[in-house]
Motif scaffolding. Structure first.
Motif, short mmCIF file in Angstrom:
data_model
loop_
_atom_site.label_atom_id
_atom_site.label_comp_id
_atom_site.label_asym_id
_atom_site.label_seq_id
_atom_site.Cartn_x
_atom_site.Cartn_y
_atom_site.Cartn_z
N GLU A 1 -27.86 16.59 47.84
CA GLU A 1 -27.50 16.24 46.22
C GLU A 1 -26.04 16.56 46.25
O GLU A 1 -25.45 17.37 46.78
CB GLU A 1 -28.14 17.44 45.53
CG GLU A 1 -28.03 17.34 44.02
CD GLU A 1 -28.91 18.27 43.22
OE1 GLU A 1 -29.46 17.68 41.99
OE2 GLU A 1 -28.93 19.42 43.46
N THR A 2 -25.55 15.66 45.37
CA THR A 2 -24.03 15.81 44.95
C THR A 2 -23.86 16.33 43.65
O THR A 2 -24.90 16.16 42.87
CB THR A 2 -23.29 14.46 45.18
OG1 THR A 2 -23.92 13.57 44.22
CG2 THR A 2 -23.69 13.76 46.56
N ASP B 1 -24.83 14.07 40.78
CA ASP B 1 -26.46 13.86 40.57
C ASP B 1 -27.23 14.86 39.59
O ASP B 1 -28.32 14.33 38.94
CB ASP B 1 -27.09 14.17 41.96
CG ASP B 1 -26.90 13.02 43.05
OD1 ASP B 1 -26.74 11.99 42.63
OD2 ASP B 1 -26.76 13.73 44.13
#
Length: 361
Positions: A272-273, A276
């Protein structure tokens, strides 16, 4: 079951300061030096603050003078004791108003509150405003009370950690957290760049949350804490003879930009960034802090919109501010099941953060 923020309440003083008017007040001080005359307009005009609230009616140039401003417009710098006397007189009403708003929004009877956690770094007094909250809201006389003092802008997070621990240990616990800050009590005319920046962004306000085990609201998933030792001398909060003294150097936004991605990494899932996560409640300590956090995390404008809204409408209210940002995000609409990350910065330099999930009724 996980601790959940059931509602966020807020309160502000009735006196509103227009940023342009307050800029002119500080820029027009007779003892301001050449450096100050240059820095004051730049700091105020570049702050992205439109207006703020204050408990000091005399800071409104349209009103009669008082302890902090003479009738001719000259600012006065009273002693720390005098400032703290005003805190003792004026803080309880804000604590009570925010607490009442939170309890009413949560739909919880005051008699059910089992724990009260208060937070403030802008004044000291005992008996404290927690006594006023208990008495005026009708909380149980035996409610557990705890106070967090002088931790600065990130202090809402330790309070939330305490609330989460109480509710996870006892399924019947109902914890009321109240943060109230009277930052404008510590303004003073100055040529010092740090004080000028503080004069340009700080405002007064209070925010409160009700935390229970489970239920609708913002579920607290996990917390993270990080410190940036090289920032210890860049952000500090000390007690002087003429009020509390803020050190907020121009290096702070850069340090935030460099270190915040690692500080919040543990809140993200595998792969996940930051982008996101749709909502980031970044403490708006100033425009540059939000700018650097957004840039370093690679966030779209929409992710930090609530942070900028609160900065524009209220300025920096120290520990209460991040809760105002959460309130704004909820009012803008957070889809059920969506994640939020809240993050604030305090002396140390300390980065406190939490991941939350919106849970439907």
């Amino acid at each position: 079951m996980t601790a959940t923020i059931r509602a966020v309440g807020t309160a502000v003083p009735t006196t509103t300061l227009d940023q342009a008017a307050v800029r002119d007040l500080f820029a027009g001080q007779p003892d301001l030096g050449r450096l100050g005359r240059r820095l004051v307009p730049a700091a105020f005009d570049g702050s992205d603050v439109a207006h703020r609230h204050t408990v000091l009616e005399e800071l409104d140039s349209a009103r009669p003078g008082g302890t902090f401003r003479q009738d001719d417009g000259a600012l006065v710098s009273p002693s720390t004791g005098t400032r703290n006397d005003r805190y003792r007189d004026l803080a309880p009403a804000l604590f009570v108003a925010a607490a009442r708003d939170a309890v009413e929004r949560a739909g919880i009877e005051p008699a059910r509150v089992t724990h009260l956690v208060t937070v403030s770094c802008t004044g000291f007094t005992q008996p404290g405003p927690d006594i006023d909250v208990v008495a005026q809201l009708g909380l149980p006389a035996g409610v557990f009370r705890h106070h967090i003092g002088f931790m600065g802008c990130c202090a809402a997070f330790p309070a939330l950690r305490i609330a989460a621990a109480f509710t996870e240990a006892d399924p019947d616990a109902v914890v009321l957290v109240v943060c109230a800050e009277l930052c404008t009590l510590h303004v003073r005319a100055s040529d010092d760049p740090d004080q000028i920046v503080a004069n340009s962004v700080f405002g007064d306000g209070a925010a409160a949350v009700v935390v229970t085990q489970g239920g609708p609201g913002l579920r607290i998933e996990r917390f993270a804490t990080a410190t940036v030792p090289e920032g210890a001398s860049e952000m500090a909060w000390n007690i002087g003879d003429e009020g509390f003294e803020m050190i907020l150097s121009t290096a702070v936004p850069k340090l935030v930009g460099v270190h915040v991605p690692a500080a919040v990494q543990g809140l993200l899932g595998e792969g996940e960034t930051p982008s996101d996560v749709p909502v980031w409640a970044v403490h708006p300590g100033g425009r540059a802090i939000v700018d650097r956090a957004q840039e370093s995390l690679g966030l779209p404008d929409a992710a930090v919109a609530s942070s900028r809204n609160v900065l524009r409408d209220h300025g920096n209210m120290s520990s209460a501010t991040v809760l105002f940002v959460l309130r704004d995000a909820l009012e803008q609409g957070v889809p059920d099941g969506s994640s939020l990350v809240a993050v604030a910065f305090g002396p140390g330099l300390t980065v406190e953060s939490a991941r939350l999930t919106a849970v439907p009724a």
